[in-house]
Design a protein around this motif. Structure first.
Motif, PDB file in Angstrom:
ATOM      1  N   PRO A 163       0.812  -1.228   0.000  1.00  0.00           N
ATOM      2  CA  PRO A 163       0.000   0.000   0.000  1.00  0.00           C
ATOM      3  C   PRO A 163       0.845   1.276   0.000  1.00  0.00           C
ATOM      4  CG  PRO A 163       0.016  -0.984   2.177  1.00  0.00           C
ATOM      5  CD  PRO A 163       0.714  -1.958   1.271  1.00  0.00           C
ATOM      6  N   SER A 164       2.117   1.168   0.393  1.00  0.00           N
ATOM      7  CA  SER A 164       3.014   2.327   0.382  1.00  0.00           C
ATOM      8  C   SER A 164       4.459   1.845   0.426  1.00  0.00           C
ATOM      9  CB  SER A 164       2.730   3.263   1.562  1.00  0.00           C
ATOM     10  OG  SER A 164       3.022   2.613   2.795  1.00  0.00           O
ATOM     11  N   TYR A 165       5.381   2.741   0.054  1.00  0.00           N
ATOM     12  CA  TYR A 165       6.803   2.409   0.076  1.00  0.00           C
ATOM     13  C   TYR A 165       7.613   3.705   0.140  1.00  0.00           C
ATOM     14  CZ  TYR A 165       6.662   3.557  -4.936  1.00  0.00           C
ATOM     15  OH  TYR A 165       6.480   4.195  -6.140  1.00  0.00           O
ATOM     16  N   ARG A 171       7.451   9.165   1.480  1.00  0.00           N
ATOM     17  CA  ARG A 171       6.504   8.063   1.535  1.00  0.00           C
ATOM     18  C   ARG A 171       5.572   8.158   0.330  1.00  0.00           C
ATOM     19  NH1 ARG A 171       5.915   3.143   3.423  1.00  0.00           N
ATOM     20  NH2 ARG A 171       7.119   3.870   5.215  1.00  0.00           N
ATOM     21  N   THR A 173       2.340   6.559  -1.537  1.00  0.00           N
ATOM     22  CA  THR A 173       1.169   5.703  -1.348  1.00  0.00           C
ATOM     23  C   THR A 173       0.692   5.169  -2.696  1.00  0.00           C
ATOM     24  OG1 THR A 173      -0.363   7.586  -1.479  1.00  0.00           O
ATOM     25  CG2 THR A 173       0.456   6.960   0.707  1.00  0.00           C
ATOM     26  N   LYS A 175      -2.540   3.432  -4.810  1.00  0.00           N
ATOM     27  CA  LYS A 175      -3.970   3.116  -4.897  1.00  0.00           C
ATOM     28  C   LYS A 175      -4.197   2.322  -6.175  1.00  0.00           C
ATOM     29  CE  LYS A 175      -8.485   5.247  -5.724  1.00  0.00           C
ATOM     30  NZ  LYS A 175      -9.203   6.524  -6.001  1.00  0.00           N
ATOM     31  N   ARG A 191       0.188   6.499  -7.923  1.00  0.00           N
ATOM     32  CA  ARG A 191       1.194   6.740  -6.883  1.00  0.00           C
ATOM     33  C   ARG A 191       1.151   8.213  -6.481  1.00  0.00           C
ATOM     34  NH1 ARG A 191       6.196   4.425 -10.295  1.00  0.00           N
ATOM     35  NH2 ARG A 191       5.109   5.719 -11.837  1.00  0.00           N
ATOM     36  N   THR A 192       1.146   8.480  -5.184  1.00  0.00           N
ATOM     37  CA  THR A 192       1.089   9.858  -4.685  1.00  0.00           C
ATOM     38  C   THR A 192       2.184  10.054  -3.644  1.00  0.00           C
ATOM     39  OG1 THR A 192      -1.316   9.869  -4.998  1.00  0.00           O
ATOM     40  CG2 THR A 192      -0.384  11.609  -3.635  1.00  0.00           C
ATOM     41  N   TRP A 193       2.864  11.211  -3.701  1.00  0.00           N
ATOM     42  CA  TRP A 193       3.954  11.507  -2.775  1.00  0.00           C
ATOM     43  C   TRP A 193       4.016  13.019  -2.518  1.00  0.00           C
ATOM     44  CZ3 TRP A 193       4.374  10.159  -7.857  1.00  0.00           C
ATOM     45  CH2 TRP A 193       4.994  11.063  -8.713  1.00  0.00           C
ATOM     46  N   THR A 206       1.030  17.813  -3.184  1.00  0.00           N
ATOM     47  CA  THR A 206       1.328  16.427  -3.535  1.00  0.00           C
ATOM     48  C   THR A 206       1.547  16.309  -5.033  1.00  0.00           C
ATOM     49  OG1 THR A 206      -1.024  15.885  -3.758  1.00  0.00           O
ATOM     50  CG2 THR A 206       0.005  15.478  -1.607  1.00  0.00           C
ATOM     51  N   SER A 208       1.719  13.175  -8.263  1.00  0.00           N
ATOM     52  CA  SER A 208       1.229  11.819  -8.529  1.00  0.00           C
ATOM     53  C   SER A 208       1.556  11.399  -9.956  1.00  0.00           C
ATOM     54  CB  SER A 208      -0.282  11.735  -8.296  1.00  0.00           C
ATOM     55  OG  SER A 208      -0.972  12.545  -9.229  1.00  0.00           O
TER      56      SER A 208
END
Length: 254
Positions: A163-165, A171, A173, A175, A191-193, A206, A208
């Motif tokens: 779910p995240s890395y 970080r 996330t 989806k 992917r969102t950061w 953010t 993505s």
């Protein structure tokens, strides 16, 4: 025990006299069977199938039963107004995204070929002096049997476990959702950061980007959208690229 009987003297002399003649005949016969006629090509050993067939370029685990060549025409090409530079060949291991691990590289033994290309895009109408908006790496896998569906099954399981890395100290996330309307089945990842400036400082917003995966019969294609220098990708352009790319693969397979 039997005993040998000596030959009569005259018969012995005739037998001994024949020996040099027989040796000469045998020697002459041997010479005529090993020398090639003048102007003839030397004999060569026929190559085996393993020596004449090279494995597909950059295929992670090619199947020995089928050989497939993925043509350039199977890959998407951007329309002129979105194309910042021509598409180019890319190593598969560089084109595939990574999340928590090697989720997208698990093709398995049923992979018969794999190849990747990259397109660099811009927003339509932007001046030529502007930097690109992003890049989309496209990878195509071909499979034996039900390998394409099995790849999607493994990928869904791997994504659910991630779910995240962490990436570059941020970080990220993940989806996942079903990708509909393209191919036989598909998956869309977002992917969102935390967004950062060119100096690496967080802006408070953010960023993505998206990854789209679609199965087209016995092939799977992965689109990895990356914004320029860590910025956000463009979902609208990716959506168009995915649909055009699936049509290109479908046309190749017909």
């Amino acid at each position: 025990m039997s005993r040998s009987v000596p030959l009569p003297p005259a018969r012995t002399r005739r037998t001994l006299a024949l020996l040099p003649l027989l040796g000469t005949i045998a020697l002459a016969a041997a010479c005529t069977t090993t020398d090639d006629p003048p102007g003839s090509a030397p004999a060569t050993t026929a190559p085996t199938s393993a020596a004449t067939s090279a494995p597909p370029t950059e295929s992670p685990s090619p199947s020995a039963s089928t050989r497939v060549t993925i043509p350039t025409s199977a890959f998407v090409e951007l329309p002129a107004e979105l194309r910042k530079s021509p598409r180019r060949t890319t190593p598969v291991e560089e084109a595939l995204p990574t999340l928590c691990g090697n989720e997208f590289g698990t093709g398995g033994r049923q992979v018969t070929a794999s190849a990747a290309m990259t397109v660099t895009y811009q927003t339509a109408g932007e001046p030529a002096s502007n930097v690109p908006q992003g890049m989309i790496h496209q990878t195509i896998f071909t499979f034996d049997g039900a390998g394409a569906s099995a790849y999607l099954d493994r990928l869904r399981t791997a994504v659910q476990a991630c779910p995240s890395y962490e990436q570059a100290g941020n970080r990220v996330t993940v989806k996942s959702e079903v990708l509909t309307g393209v191919g036989g089945e598909g998956l869309l990842l977002t992917r969102t950061w935390p967004e950062t400036s060119l100096n690496g400082e967080r802006t408070g917003g953010t960023a993505s980007s998206q990854i789209a995966v679609a199965r087209v019969d016995s092939a799977v294609t992965v689109f990895n959208d990356q914004g320029w220098e860590g910025t956000s990708g463009n979902p609208a352009i990716l959506d168009r690229v995915v649909r055009d790319g699936v049509r290109a693969i479908d046309a190749w397979q017909r």
